[in-house]
Design a protein around this motif. Structure first.
Motif, short mmCIF file in Angstrom:
data_model
loop_
_atom_site.label_atom_id
_atom_site.label_comp_id
_atom_site.label_asym_id
_atom_site.label_seq_id
_atom_site.Cartn_x
_atom_site.Cartn_y
_atom_site.Cartn_z
N ALA A 284 29.87 32.19 45.33
CA ALA A 284 30.16 33.24 44.33
C ALA A 284 30.02 34.62 44.96
CB ALA A 284 29.21 33.09 43.14
N ALA A 285 28.94 34.82 45.74
CA ALA A 285 28.76 36.14 46.34
C ALA A 285 29.79 36.38 47.46
CB ALA A 285 27.34 36.29 46.87
N ALA A 286 30.17 35.31 48.18
CA ALA A 286 31.19 35.48 49.23
C ALA A 286 32.51 35.89 48.60
CB ALA A 286 31.36 34.19 50.03
N ALA A 287 32.86 35.25 47.46
CA ALA A 287 34.10 35.61 46.76
C ALA A 287 34.06 37.10 46.39
CB ALA A 287 34.27 34.75 45.51
N GLN A 288 32.90 37.55 45.90
CA GLN A 288 32.79 38.95 45.50
C GLN A 288 32.90 39.89 46.71
OE1 GLN A 288 32.56 40.21 42.12
NE2 GLN A 288 33.31 41.84 43.47
N TYR A 289 32.18 39.56 47.79
CA TYR A 289 32.24 40.43 48.99
C TYR A 289 33.66 40.48 49.56
CZ TYR A 289 27.14 40.95 49.46
OH TYR A 289 25.83 41.27 49.27
N LEU A 290 34.35 39.33 49.55
CA LEU A 290 35.71 39.32 50.09
C LEU A 290 36.65 40.12 49.20
CD1 LEU A 290 35.71 35.62 51.34
CD2 LEU A 290 35.99 37.66 52.79
N ALA A 291 36.45 40.00 47.87
CA ALA A 291 37.27 40.80 46.95
C ALA A 291 36.97 42.29 47.16
CB ALA A 291 36.99 40.38 45.51
N ASP A 292 35.69 42.63 47.34
CA ASP A 292 35.31 44.03 47.59
C ASP A 292 36.02 44.58 48.83
OD1 ASP A 292 33.57 43.82 45.47
OD2 ASP A 292 31.75 43.67 46.70
N ALA A 293 36.22 43.71 49.82
CA ALA A 293 36.86 44.15 51.07
C ALA A 293 38.38 44.29 50.92
CB ALA A 293 36.55 43.16 52.19
N GLY A 294 38.92 43.85 49.79
CA GLY A 294 40.37 44.00 49.56
C GLY A 294 41.12 42.68 49.54
N CYS A 295 40.42 41.56 49.79
CA CYS A 295 41.09 40.25 49.75
C CYS A 295 41.45 39.90 48.30
CB CYS A 295 40.19 39.16 50.30
SG CYS A 295 39.72 39.37 52.01
N LYS A 296 42.40 38.98 48.19
CA LYS A 296 42.79 38.49 46.85
C LYS A 296 42.25 37.07 46.71
CE LYS A 296 47.24 37.87 45.87
NZ LYS A 296 48.63 38.10 45.53
N VAL A 297 41.17 36.93 45.93
CA VAL A 297 40.57 35.60 45.73
C VAL A 297 41.40 34.89 44.66
CG1 VAL A 297 38.49 34.33 45.10
CG2 VAL A 297 38.31 36.48 46.37
N VAL A 298 42.15 33.86 45.08
CA VAL A 298 43.08 33.23 44.14
C VAL A 298 42.54 31.95 43.51
CG1 VAL A 298 45.16 34.22 45.18
CG2 VAL A 298 44.31 32.02 46.01
N ALA A 299 41.54 31.34 44.14
CA ALA A 299 41.03 30.07 43.59
C ALA A 299 39.57 29.88 43.96
CB ALA A 299 41.85 28.89 44.13
N VAL A 300 38.82 29.31 43.01
CA VAL A 300 37.43 28.91 43.31
C VAL A 300 37.18 27.58 42.60
CG1 VAL A 300 36.63 31.33 43.43
CG2 VAL A 300 36.22 30.01 41.37
N SER A 301 36.17 26.85 43.12
CA SER A 301 35.82 25.58 42.48
C SER A 301 34.31 25.45 42.38
CB SER A 301 36.36 24.40 43.30
OG SER A 301 35.70 24.36 44.55
#
Ligand code: AKG
Length: 421
Positions: free
Chosen positions: A229-246
Motif C-alpha cells: 500500500a505504501a509502495a503504491a502511494q510512493y510510486l504514485a507520488d513520484a508520477g507513476c500511474k498505479v493501475v492495479a492492486v491486489s
C-alpha cells in the motif's frame, strides 16, 4: 486449527530451496571452497519453541514459534518476526539467509535472522496477541539482545508487537532496552521514517532501475498490505500511474490509474480492495499478467513461478516481498527480457532504517526525518549502483550480482575472522 492450505505447507521448503540455489550460484561465481559454502548454507542457530496462548474463552492453543540466526559474522543478527499461519522453520531459515545477504549488500553491520510464529493474527484478540507475543519472547530470550539479535516487524506484526517485545525483554533485564527491537513506536525510541521505509526503498530502487522520468509509468502492485500500500502511494507520488492492486481477496484494475488514497480509505473501511467503486474487479493471476511497465510483488514468497512466469508481461519487476520469484520463473523472465530488481536490494529500505533506529538508540539521540531520508537514499542508491556495475562487468542478472556482492562480503568476513564463527 491452523488455516493453511497444502500449497502453503510446501511454500517454506520451496523458499529455502530458492535461497540455497541463489547461494550456490554466488558461491560458484566467487570460487568459494566447499567448507565455506557449507558454513554459509547452514544457520548458525535455530530455535523452535512451543508457545501456549490462553484464549479469552479459557481454552488454550499451543502454537510453534521460531527464531533463526543465519549468520553473525559481520555483526548482530537482524531480521523481522512474522505471524502467519503457514510459517515454518524452512521459511524462517530462508528469510534469515536473505537477511544476511541483504545487510551485507547495503553495507550495514549486521548478520541475518528471522523469526516466526505459526498463527493467523486475525483470529486472535489484542489481549491474546499480547500474551502470545510475551510468551514467545520469553522463549527466545536467550537469543535476542541489542548486541546479539534485534527483531523487527514483518508480515502480521507491527509497532505494537515490537513494544510488547521491548517491554518483555526490558522487564527481564531490569531496565529499559530500546535497542533490542526496531520498528517500535516513537515514544519508546522508534525512528521517524521506519514505518514506510521498505516501501520508500522500493520506490528508490524502482526509480534507479527506470533511469528515466517515472511520469506515466504504469504499475501493478501485488499485495496491498503494509509494504504494497505504501509502495503504491510512493510510486504514485513520484508520477507513476498505479493501475492495479491486489490483496488476498482479489484485485482491482483501473486503466486510467487508481486514486491510491481513496482506495486505501476503502480498504480501511471494508478490509479488502474488492468492492472499490472506481475500478474493475480482476482475478489474482490476472494482475500478474497485466501489460504494465512495472510489477511490484509485495506479498509472500513464491508468487511468480514456472507456471505463471510465461504470462507475465511487465517490463520490470521490483520485489517488495522476500523471495516472490522462484529460480525457474527467474530463468523464464530473464529469457523474456524482464528486468528484475531483486528482493535483497529492492526491499532493503526497511532494515536500513531499522539500522538507523538502532544507532539512534545506542547513541541516545534522535535524527530528523530529512536526515533519515538522506541516509536511506544514499545507501539504497549506492547499493543499486554497485549491483548494476557488477552485473554489467560480469554479465550477470541483478539478482546474481546482488548475491555475488552480499555473499562475497560475508565470505570475506569469515575468511578474515578465521574458522570461527
Ligand atoms: C526484511 O527486510 O525482510 C526484514 O525483516 C526487516 C528487518 C528489520 O527491519 O530489521
Amino acid at each position: 486449527v491452523p488455516s493453511t492450505t497444502p500449497a502453503q505447507i510446501t511454500a517454506g521448503r520451496e523458499a529455502l530451496a530458492s535461497a540455497l540455489f541463489q547461494l550456490d550460484g554466488a558461491a560458484e561465481r566467487l570460487g568459494l571452497d566447499d567448507g565455506l559454502r557449507a558454513m554459509l548454507a547452514t544457520p548458525r542457530r535455530s530455535l523452535t519453541v512451543a508457545v501456549p496462548v490462553r484464549r479469552e474463552d479459557g481454552g488454550m492453543d499451543v502454537v510453534q514459534g521460531y527464531r533463526v540466526q543465519h549468520n553473525v559474522s559481520r555483526g548482530p543478527a537482524k531480521g523481522g518476526i512474522r505471524f502467519h499461519p503457514a510459517t515454518d522453520i524452512h521459511e524462517v531459515t530462508a528469510l534469515a539467509m536473505w537477511m544476511t545477504w541483504k545487510c551485507a549488500l547495503v553495507g550495514i553491520p549486521y548478520g541475518g535472522a528471522k523469526g516466526g510464529v505459526a498463527v493467523d493474527p486475525a483470529r486472535y484478540t489484542t489481549n491474546e496477541l499480547e500474551r502470545l507475543t510475551r510468551r514467545y519472547v520469553n522463549e527466545i530470550l536467550p537469543l535476542i539482545g541489542p548486541e546479539k539479535d534485534i527483531p523487527a516487524p514483518d508480515v502480521g506484526t507491527d509497532e505494537q508487537t515490537m513494544a510488547w517485545i521491548m517491554d518483555t525483554y526490558s522487564v527481564n533485564a531490569g531496565y529499559a532496552v530500546p535497542g533490542v527491537v526496531t520498528g517500535k513506536p516513537m515514544p519508546l525510541g522508534g525512528s521517524l521514517g521506519r514505518a514506510g521505509a521498505t516501501s520508500r526503498g522500493v520506490q528508490i530502487a524502482a526509480l534507479c532501475a527506470l533511469g528515466r522520468s517515472p511520469e506515466g509509468v504504469t504499475v501493478a502492485v501485488q499485495g496491498f498490505g503494509k509494504v504494497g500500500a505504501a509502495a503504491a502511494q510512493y510510486l504514485a507520488d513520484a508520477g507513476c500511474k498505479v493501475v492495479a492492486v491486489s490483496d488476498v481477496t482479489g484485485a482491482v484494475y483501473a486503466p486510467g490509474g487508481l486514486d491510491v488514497p481513496a482506495l486505501a480509505a476503502h480498504v480501511a473501511e471494508t478490509g479488502q480492495v474488492l468492492g472499490y467503486r472506481h475500478a474493475d474487479a480482476l482475478g489474482l493471476d490476472e494482475l500478474l499478467e497485466l501489460d504494465v511497465d512495472l510489477l511490484v510483488p509485495a506479498a509472500l514468497e513464491g508468487a511468480i513461478t514456472e507456471a505463471n512466469a510465461p504470462r507475465v508481461r511487465a517490463r520490470m519487476i521490483v520485489e517488495g516481498a522476500n523471495g516472490p520469484t522462484t529460480p525457474e520463473a527467474d530463468r523464464i523472465l530473464g529469457a523474456n527480457g524482464t528486468l528484475i530488481v531483486p528482493d535483497i536490494l529492492a526491499n532493503a529500505g526497511g532494515v536500513i532504517v531499522s539500522y538507523l533506529e538502532w544507532v539512534q538508540n545506542i547513541q541516545s539521540c534522535s535524527w530528523t526525518e530529512s536526515q533519515i531520508e538522506r541516509k536511506l537514499r544514499d545507501l539504497m542508491e549506492s547499493a543499486f549502483g554497485e549491483v548494476k556495475s557488477v552485473a554489467a562487468e560480469r554479465d550477470l542478472t541483478l539478482r546474481e550480482a546482488a548475491h555475488v556482492i552480499g555473499v562475497g562480503r560475508v565470505a570475506e568476513a569469515h575468511r578474515m575472522r578465521g574458522l570461527y564463527p
